[in-house]
Design a protein around this motif. Structure first.
Motif, PDB file in Angstrom:
ATOM      1  N   TRP A   9      34.838  50.101  50.952  1.00 40.94           N
ATOM      2  CA  TRP A   9      34.267  49.506  50.158  1.00 40.94           C
ATOM      3  C   TRP A   9      34.721  49.753  48.853  1.00 40.94           C
ATOM      4  O   TRP A   9      35.128  49.041  47.772  1.00 40.94           O
TER       5      TRP A   9
ATOM      6  N   VAL B 275      29.621  55.311  42.074  1.00 44.97           N
ATOM      7  CA  VAL B 275      30.978  55.403  42.673  1.00 44.97           C
ATOM      8  C   VAL B 275      32.152  54.907  41.668  1.00 44.97           C
ATOM      9  O   VAL B 275      33.105  55.165  41.720  1.00 44.97           O
TER      10      VAL B 275
ATOM     11  N   MET C  19      23.977  48.186  35.048  1.00 45.58           N
ATOM     12  CA  MET C  19      25.193  47.383  34.843  1.00 45.58           C
ATOM     13  C   MET C  19      25.158  46.326  35.802  1.00 45.58           C
ATOM     14  O   MET C  19      24.853  46.285  36.886  1.00 45.58           O
TER      15      MET C  19
ATOM     16  N   ASN D 270      28.863  41.857  38.269  1.00 51.15           N
ATOM     17  CA  ASN D 270      29.675  40.670  38.098  1.00 51.15           C
ATOM     18  C   ASN D 270      29.751  40.074  36.781  1.00 51.15           C
ATOM     19  O   ASN D 270      30.676  39.333  36.441  1.00 51.15           O
TER      20      ASN D 270
ATOM     21  N   ARG E 262      40.873  45.365  40.289  1.00 54.43           N
ATOM     22  CA  ARG E 262      41.007  44.005  40.322  1.00 54.43           C
ATOM     23  C   ARG E 262      40.786  43.362  39.105  1.00 54.43           C
ATOM     24  O   ARG E 262      41.515  42.114  38.659  1.00 54.43           O
TER      25      ARG E 262
ATOM     26  N   ASN F 264      36.643  55.369  36.235  1.00 50.12           N
ATOM     27  CA  ASN F 264      36.630  54.616  34.914  1.00 50.12           C
ATOM     28  C   ASN F 264      35.976  55.741  33.864  1.00 50.12           C
ATOM     29  O   ASN F 264      34.986  56.327  34.159  1.00 50.12           O
TER      30      ASN F 264
END
Ligand code: UT7
Length: 319
Positions: free
Chosen positions: A33, A156, A209, A212, A251, A276
């Motif tokens: 994932w 993650v 957060m 999307n 992405r 990040n």
């Protein structure tokens, strides 16, 4: 006419590596994932004793060494961080003391993941205004301290690290232009709406957060700001030799590159190994590509980032 130019870069990642497999043991997630949705395979986590200023110190020393200047030649320090050592003094002042730099202004910039772009643009303006000759500009973060390690949708994604550059006065640009934006009406889709003081929790002191919504916002504004930077310099996206995006999600990076018609071979990617690292992500990626020889003298490099606030921006430069 005065210009500014990056003359040295440095990076630092804490020793401890947290893999996706490690995270499978912490929360209900899977390596598959995380890799397929984000491109991340591992991230670095600061030791308990390591603060943002410690990470910044390692990265700064490397940048200063690469620049070939002495610490006492630095006449401005700007630190971009969302995870400062304390409320005050600023992490920039703490870093100044740890470096043994004296008699220069030092302050923090808080623009979350766009922080380094904001800090670099600010230092460029100081130099072009003739107010300093050698600025140390740092992005440093210990996001592991503001994550809810039970929330699989955020824990993650992030990692710790620091990146630094020395920006010096020169006769040739250097930095061609910078473009900064903010829209506070989007503050709620990414925030840390709380604090912890003396063990007392106020609000929610961990990152929350709407993934999307952030994703869609990021893809839209990054494309806009890149075209803004190109238009101001009468350049096309084909003129960009290296795109150094904020490293949040592979992405988002691929989508921005595709919209701009830039091949992924010209994009520096570190999100797979770093996660990040917010304000540290762009200078860490820059340092990686400078040190491995990808970025060469005379090339056109575009840095772009987006983050909480919301803030976003780009810096176009000639290496
Ligand atoms: O630095 C700037 C700030 N950050 C960003 O730019 C991040 C922007 N957003 C993103 O990168 C992506 O939105 C995420 C990586 C955060 C999420 O990816 P997504 O494709 O947007 O997934 P989603 O949020 O739509 O979640 C899909 C599913 C959900 O399950 P259901 O509701 O479909 O059953 C989530 O509960 O994935 C689930 N999920 C997870 N599953 C396994 C969320 N986190 C995880 C996880 N492991 N860690």
């Amino acid at each position: 006419m005065k210009y500014s130019r990056i003359v040295g870069t440095g990076g630092y990642l804490p020793e401890k590596i947290l893999t996706n497999q490690d995270l499978e043991r912490l929360v209900d997630t899977s390596d598959e994932w995380i890799r397929s949705r984000t491109g991340i395979t591992q991230r670095h986590i600061a030791a308990d004793h390591e603060m943002a200023s410690d990470l910044a110190l390692h990265a700064s020393r490397k940048a200063i060494e690469a620049a070939g200047i002495k610490v006492d030649e630095i006449d401005l320090i700007i630190v971009a961080t969302t995870t400062p050592d304390m409320v005050f003094p600023s992490t920039a002042c703490i870093l100044q003391d740890k470096l043994g730099a004296r008699n220069c202004p030092a302050f923090d910039v808080q623009a979350v993941c766009s922080g380094f772009v904001y800090a670099l643009a600010t230092a460029d303006m100081f130099i072009r205004a003739g107010k300093c000759r050698n600025a140390l500009v740092v992005g440093t973060e210990v996001y592991s301290r503001i994550l809810d390690w039970k929330d699989r949708s955020t824990c993650v994604l992030f990692g710790d690290g620091a990146g630094a550059v020395v920006l010096s006065q020169g006769d040739q640009p250097g930095i061609l232009s910078s473009h900064l934006h903010a829209d506070g009406s989007y503050s709620k889709i990414l925030s840390v709406p709380g604090s912890i003081c003396d063990g007392k929790v106020q609000g929610t002191p961990f990152l929350i957060m709407e993934g999307n919504a952030v994703f869609k916002f990021a893809v839209r504004v990054l494309e806009e700001v890149v075209y803004e930077a190109l238009a101001e310099n009468n350049l096309q996206s084909s003129d960009i030799d290296w795109l150094i995006p904020h490293q949040a999600n592979i992405r988002i990076i691929q989508s921005t590159a595709k919209k701009l018609g830039i091949s992924m071979e010209k994009v520096v990617v570190t999100v797979d190994k770093h996660g990040n690292t917010s304000a540290a992500s762009i200078p860490l990626a820059l340092d990686t590509a400078v040190r491995d020889g990808r970025i060469k003298s005379g090339q056109t490099v575009l840095l772009e980032g987006v983050g909480g606030g919301f803030t976003w921006g780009a810096v176009l430069l000639r290496w």
